[in-house]
Design an enzyme around this catalytic site. Sequence first.
Site, mmCIF file in Angstrom:
data_model
loop_
_atom_site.group_PDB
_atom_site.id
_atom_site.type_symbol
_atom_site.label_atom_id
_atom_site.label_comp_id
_atom_site.label_asym_id
_atom_site.label_seq_id
_atom_site.Cartn_x
_atom_site.Cartn_y
_atom_site.Cartn_z
ATOM 1 N N TRP A 123 -2.184 -3.678 4.676
ATOM 2 C CA TRP A 123 -1.013 -3.487 4.090
ATOM 3 C C TRP A 123 -1.125 -3.858 2.729
ATOM 4 C CZ3 TRP A 123 3.306 -7.380 4.937
ATOM 5 C CH2 TRP A 123 4.197 -6.680 4.565
ATOM 6 N N TYR A 181 2.368 2.210 2.056
ATOM 7 C CA TYR A 181 1.644 1.593 1.160
ATOM 8 C C TYR A 181 0.539 2.789 -0.115
ATOM 9 C CZ TYR A 181 1.011 -1.072 5.768
ATOM 10 O OH TYR A 181 1.787 -1.641 6.729
ATOM 11 N N HIS A 194 8.144 3.588 11.101
ATOM 12 C CA HIS A 194 8.121 2.241 10.135
ATOM 13 C C HIS A 194 9.039 1.650 10.249
ATOM 14 C CE1 HIS A 194 5.264 0.939 6.721
ATOM 15 N NE2 HIS A 194 5.141 -0.215 7.113
ATOM 16 N N SER A 208 7.567 1.176 14.887
ATOM 17 C CA SER A 208 6.840 -0.441 14.498
ATOM 18 C C SER A 208 8.273 -1.145 13.880
ATOM 19 C CB SER A 208 6.133 0.384 13.168
ATOM 20 O OG SER A 208 5.421 -1.310 12.175
ATOM 21 N N ASN A 209 8.109 -2.054 13.918
ATOM 22 C CA ASN A 209 9.297 -3.495 13.332
ATOM 23 C C ASN A 209 10.415 -2.555 14.602
ATOM 24 O OD1 ASN A 209 8.079 -5.005 11.386
ATOM 25 N ND2 ASN A 209 7.886 -2.358 10.507
ATOM 26 N N GLN A 260 4.439 -1.637 16.912
ATOM 27 C CA GLN A 260 3.509 -2.524 15.390
ATOM 28 C C GLN A 260 4.728 -2.989 14.935
ATOM 29 O OE1 GLN A 260 1.148 -2.028 11.444
ATOM 30 N NE2 GLN A 260 0.333 -0.591 12.836
ATOM 31 N N LEU A 276 -2.614 -12.799 10.547
ATOM 32 C CA LEU A 276 -2.907 -14.290 9.844
ATOM 33 C C LEU A 276 -1.561 -14.838 8.808
ATOM 34 C CD1 LEU A 276 -6.375 -13.583 8.576
ATOM 35 C CD2 LEU A 276 -5.602 -14.305 11.232
ATOM 36 N N ARG A 306 -15.069 -12.022 4.511
ATOM 37 C CA ARG A 306 -14.511 -12.228 5.964
ATOM 38 C C ARG A 306 -13.906 -10.645 6.470
ATOM 39 N NH1 ARG A 306 -12.814 -15.577 1.164
ATOM 40 N NH2 ARG A 306 -11.610 -13.877 0.404
ATOM 41 N N ILE A 307 -14.284 -9.942 6.162
ATOM 42 C CA ILE A 307 -13.699 -8.926 6.906
ATOM 43 C C ILE A 307 -14.691 -8.888 8.440
ATOM 44 C CG2 ILE A 307 -14.323 -6.213 6.391
ATOM 45 C CD1 ILE A 307 -13.166 -5.860 3.477
#
Length: 296
Positions: free
Chosen positions: A34, A63, A121, A161-162, A183, A212, A258-259
Site C-alpha cells: 500500500w 494500489y 477490500h 478486509s476492513n 485483513q 507500524l 529496513r526491508i
Amino acid sequence: MKSKFAFSLPMEKPSNFFTLANRVTVPVIGFGTWKLKPGKEAYHAVLTALQSGYLHIDTASVYENEEDVGKAIIDSKIPREQIFLTTKIWNNALTYDDAKLEIEKSLKRLQVDYLDLCLIHWPNPVVIRDKKNAYINRNREVYRAMEEAYREGKIRALGISNFKPHHINALLQTATVIPHVNQIYCSPTDLQEDVIAFNDQYEILTAAYSPLGAGKVLEHPTLKHIAKQYNKSVAQIILNYLLHKGVVPLPRSTNEGRIKQNLDVFDFYLREKDVKALESIRGDFGSAPDPDISKW
Ligand code: A2P
C-alpha cells in the site's frame, strides 16, 4: 488476549507458516505494498523483498501496482508456487459480474493464473451507502463470484478486509466458504481486539496492514524505551508482538536495510511486563478507519 493462531516465539524464520482452515499455508510475515508508487518504486521494493526472503506479497487493485508486483515476481525467478500472493477487489465492483471481471483483470495485471488469496477490500463502499444496508447484498454478490473462482482453482483462499463483526455476520448468512482471512488495520496503538476475537471464533486468520502505524507509531516513547532494552528497532518489537498475538504483519518499506530488518524478528521473546506496556498505548498515534463512515 491471544488469537488461536498464536504461537510461541522464538521461532526459526520467516519461512514459518500459519495454516488456514482449508489447510493452505501462509508465510507469517507478508510484504505490504500500500502506498508504494506504481512503477519503479513498487517494482524495486517488491523485488528487494523477494530477494531478501519474503515469500508473501500483499497488493490490491486500488494500489495500482499489481503490474509491478507481477513483474517483480517473475524477475525474482522464485517459483510461483513458493510465493503467497494476495490481492483485493475494490469498491468499483458492486455486483457479481463486476467481481468476476475484476478477478480476471487482477490475474492479468499480475501475470499469474491463480491468486493465493483474494479479499473484498472494503465492506461498505460510499457509493451505495445512501441505501441502508445495500452493502450486505453487494458483499454477498462479490463474494459469490470469489467463491466461484475458488472452486475453479483461480483462488486458493478467500477473505475480506476492513470488515467488522456486523459485516462478517451479514456475509456469513450466504457464504458457502467461511472467509479464511480478515485483513485489518492492526498496530499496537489500535489492535482491534474485538475484531481479532471475532475472527478467531470462525478460524479466520487476522492479517495486519499498517502494522507500524504507517510509520507514525515508531516514534512512540514507550516503544522506543522497550526497543532499547532488547537492542532491537521499534519496528522489530511491533512485528514480534503481532506474531506473538497470532496476527500476520504486512510491513512495507522502500529501503533495503529496513526491508531486511523487518524479517529479522524471530530471535527474541517479549517479557510479560513489556507486552503489558505495549498494551497500554492503545489510542495513541492513529487508529483504524471506520469502514461505515469513510470517504470511499
Ligand atoms: P521506508 O519506506 O522509508 O522504510 P506500515 O508498514 O505500517 O504501513 O509503515 C510503513 C512506513 O514505515 C513507511 O514510511 C516506512 O518507511 C516505514 N518503515 C518500515 N519499516 C521500518 C523500519 N524497520 N524502521 C523504520 N521505519 C520503517
